[in-house]
Scaffold this motif. Structure first.
Motif, PDB file in Angstrom:
ATOM      1  N   GLY A  48       4.460 -11.842   1.777  1.00 40.19           N
ATOM      2  CA  GLY A  48       5.936 -11.211   1.731  1.00 40.19           C
ATOM      3  C   GLY A  48       6.583 -10.954   0.462  1.00 40.19           C
ATOM      4  O   GLY A  48       7.703 -10.527   0.442  1.00 40.19           O
ATOM      5  N   SER A  49       5.836 -10.748  -0.700  1.00 41.52           N
ATOM      6  CA  SER A  49       6.187 -10.655  -1.964  1.00 41.52           C
ATOM      7  C   SER A  49       6.390  -9.062  -2.280  1.00 41.52           C
ATOM      8  O   SER A  49       5.469  -8.317  -1.644  1.00 41.52           O
ATOM      9  CB  SER A  49       5.369 -11.358  -3.101  1.00 41.52           C
ATOM     10  OG  SER A  49       5.468 -12.472  -2.923  1.00 41.52           O
ATOM     11  N   LYS A  50       7.146  -8.386  -3.117  1.00 41.33           N
ATOM     12  CA  LYS A  50       7.328  -7.298  -3.465  1.00 41.33           C
ATOM     13  C   LYS A  50       7.387  -7.001  -4.856  1.00 41.33           C
ATOM     14  O   LYS A  50       7.981  -7.889  -5.728  1.00 41.33           O
ATOM     15  CB  LYS A  50       8.651  -6.718  -2.995  1.00 41.33           C
ATOM     16  CG  LYS A  50       8.601  -7.039  -1.196  1.00 41.33           C
ATOM     17  CD  LYS A  50       9.849  -6.282  -0.640  1.00 41.33           C
ATOM     18  CE  LYS A  50      10.208  -6.646   0.692  1.00 41.33           C
ATOM     19  NZ  LYS A  50       8.824  -6.180   1.625  1.00 41.33           N
ATOM     20  N   ASN A  51       6.724  -5.965  -5.505  1.00 41.49           N
ATOM     21  CA  ASN A  51       6.710  -5.642  -6.972  1.00 41.49           C
ATOM     22  C   ASN A  51       6.302  -6.597  -7.835  1.00 41.49           C
ATOM     23  O   ASN A  51       7.096  -7.217  -8.619  1.00 41.49           O
ATOM     24  CB  ASN A  51       8.407  -5.059  -7.299  1.00 41.49           C
ATOM     25  CG  ASN A  51       8.599  -4.652  -8.422  1.00 41.49           C
ATOM     26  OD1 ASN A  51       7.625  -3.832  -9.152  1.00 41.49           O
ATOM     27  ND2 ASN A  51       9.811  -4.941  -9.191  1.00 41.49           N
ATOM     28  N   VAL A  52       4.908  -6.590  -7.699  1.00 43.79           N
ATOM     29  CA  VAL A  52       4.328  -7.821  -8.600  1.00 43.79           C
ATOM     30  C   VAL A  52       3.158  -6.759  -9.525  1.00 43.79           C
ATOM     31  O   VAL A  52       2.515  -6.159  -8.876  1.00 43.79           O
ATOM     32  CB  VAL A  52       3.525  -8.794  -7.591  1.00 43.79           C
ATOM     33  CG1 VAL A  52       2.747  -9.592  -8.557  1.00 43.79           C
ATOM     34  CG2 VAL A  52       4.629  -9.580  -6.975  1.00 43.79           C
ATOM     35  N   VAL A  53       3.095  -7.310 -10.582  1.00 46.20           N
ATOM     36  CA  VAL A  53       1.642  -6.835 -11.384  1.00 46.20           C
ATOM     37  C   VAL A  53       0.984  -8.131 -11.670  1.00 46.20           C
ATOM     38  O   VAL A  53       1.625  -9.076 -12.416  1.00 46.20           O
ATOM     39  CB  VAL A  53       2.240  -6.024 -12.649  1.00 46.20           C
ATOM     40  CG1 VAL A  53       1.211  -5.564 -13.621  1.00 46.20           C
ATOM     41  CG2 VAL A  53       3.203  -4.597 -12.206  1.00 46.20           C
ATOM     42  N   ILE A  54      -0.272  -8.202 -11.627  1.00 50.57           N
ATOM     43  CA  ILE A  54      -1.212  -9.232 -12.121  1.00 50.57           C
ATOM     44  C   ILE A  54      -2.139  -8.403 -13.086  1.00 50.57           C
ATOM     45  O   ILE A  54      -2.981  -7.722 -12.494  1.00 50.57           O
ATOM     46  CB  ILE A  54      -1.912  -9.746 -11.014  1.00 50.57           C
ATOM     47  CG1 ILE A  54      -0.817 -10.593 -10.127  1.00 50.57           C
ATOM     48  CG2 ILE A  54      -2.840 -11.034 -11.637  1.00 50.57           C
ATOM     49  CD1 ILE A  54      -1.338 -10.899  -8.792  1.00 50.57           C
ATOM     50  N   ARG A  55      -2.048  -8.908 -14.352  1.00 45.41           N
ATOM     51  CA  ARG A  55      -2.910  -8.233 -15.226  1.00 45.41           C
ATOM     52  C   ARG A  55      -3.660  -8.869 -16.311  1.00 45.41           C
ATOM     53  O   ARG A  55      -3.083 -10.010 -16.872  1.00 45.41           O
ATOM     54  CB  ARG A  55      -1.992  -6.987 -15.959  1.00 45.41           C
ATOM     55  CG  ARG A  55      -2.796  -6.185 -16.788  1.00 45.41           C
ATOM     56  CD  ARG A  55      -1.902  -5.006 -17.553  1.00 45.41           C
ATOM     57  NE  ARG A  55      -1.939  -3.881 -16.488  1.00 45.41           N
ATOM     58  CZ  ARG A  55      -0.988  -3.181 -16.071  1.00 45.41           C
ATOM     59  NH1 ARG A  55       0.237  -3.516 -16.725  1.00 45.41           N
ATOM     60  NH2 ARG A  55      -0.880  -2.207 -15.109  1.00 45.41           N
TER      61      ARG A  55
END
Length: 302
Positions: free
Chosen positions: A98-105
């Protein structure tokens, strides 16, 4: 005619452009900025990482060194999780529920005991970019349960079997239909086995400019999904594209502009919904060079 507001580049320019706005589905629905301009914090332990990525406040979390852990660490909304040079997650994975607006890099994941990245329960606007995945238990990047507006780009999967699942069950159509819209571009499926991706219900899913090398199969469209597969290079892939797979009913799949080297015959059937965003295509003949040079952790500026 396909046009673009974000031209794909190679070499040093690719390193810089990778940190700009995402291409594909993560650019829709208001876009994906992660933690945005929040002051970065650096973490060096599993406990510190788990604390820093929890909750919904905007955060930019930089991972330094090797973090050893087990199970799944929960990622809250409005987070950028960025690896410093050589950053490694060893033994565990990240889960978005249910998470929103995430960047994994720019992270290397190895030896995870569940999934490396699990995105579920209507998580939206997620970017998974320039990571490396090897030798885990289950999926490298699994997306399911009505998650939506996601871009998976410039990642490398090697020494691992199950790569990227999109939709977890043939019985979940009531939740997943109209969701699970994902763009996969410039990923390097380097001797990985299957699921690049394996798709259920989503339409359209966009798979472009990826390099496939020595895989059992490339893309599978099942359960009424619609997948556009264009300008990829399939190199020694037994079954580059499949319509229906492993007892799951058929979806539709349009393949065009792809390069097949020492590979089996692609399957295609039906039509796919229109892609709503602008993008630029490399010719398939250029994909091997750009992707092997630019995909994976350590290929962008830390």
């Amino acid at each position: 005619m396909i046009t673009s507001t974000a031209v794909v580049t190679t070499g040093a320019n690719a390193e810089l452009s990778a940190q700009a706005a995402p291409i594909g589905w993560a650019s829709q629905n208001g876009g994906t900025q992660g933690g945005g301009g929040a002051t970065p914090i650096t973490v060096t332990s599993a406990s510190a990482l788990s604390s820093a990525i929890s909750g919904t406040s905007a955060a930019v979390v930089r991972v330094s060194g090797t973090i050893s852990c087990s199970g799944m660490l929960k990622v809250g909304s409005n987070k950028s999780i960025l690896g410093n040079a050589g950053a490694t997650i060893d033994g565990c994975g990240l889960t978005l529920s249910g998470s929103k607006n995430v960047v994994i890099r720019n992270l290397s994941f190895r030896d995870w005991d569940d999934d490396a990245i699990n995105i579920e329960k209507a998580s939206t606007n997620v970017v998974v970019d320039h990571n490396t995945f090897t030798n885990g238990y289950d999926g490298a990047v699994d997306i399911k349960r009505a998650s939506d507006y996601i871009t998976v780009s410039w990642n490398r999967v090697h020494g691992h079997g199950k790569s990227m699942l999109l939709g977890h069950s043939d019985d979940n159509g009531s939740q997943d239909t109209g969701k699970l819209r994902v763009t996969y571009h410039h990923n390097y499926f380097d001797g990985s086995g299957t699921r690049h991706p394996r798709v259920r219900f989503a339409n359209p899913v966009h798979v472009f400019n990826n390099y496939y090398r020595d895989n059992e199969y490339g893309v599978a469209s099942t359960c009424n999904a619609g997948v556009l597969v264009e300008n990829n290079h399939f190199d020694n892939v037994d079954e580059p594209t499949l319509v229906g797979y492993a007892g799951s009913p058929a979806g539709t799949l349009v393949q065009r502009g792809n390069l097949f080297t020492g590979s089996g015959s692609p399957e295609a059937s039906g039509s796919v919904a229109k892609i709503p965003y602008s993008y630029s295509l490399e010719p398939a003949s250029a994909v091997k060079g750009s992707v092997t040079a630019g995909a994976g952790a350590g290929k962008i500026l830390p």
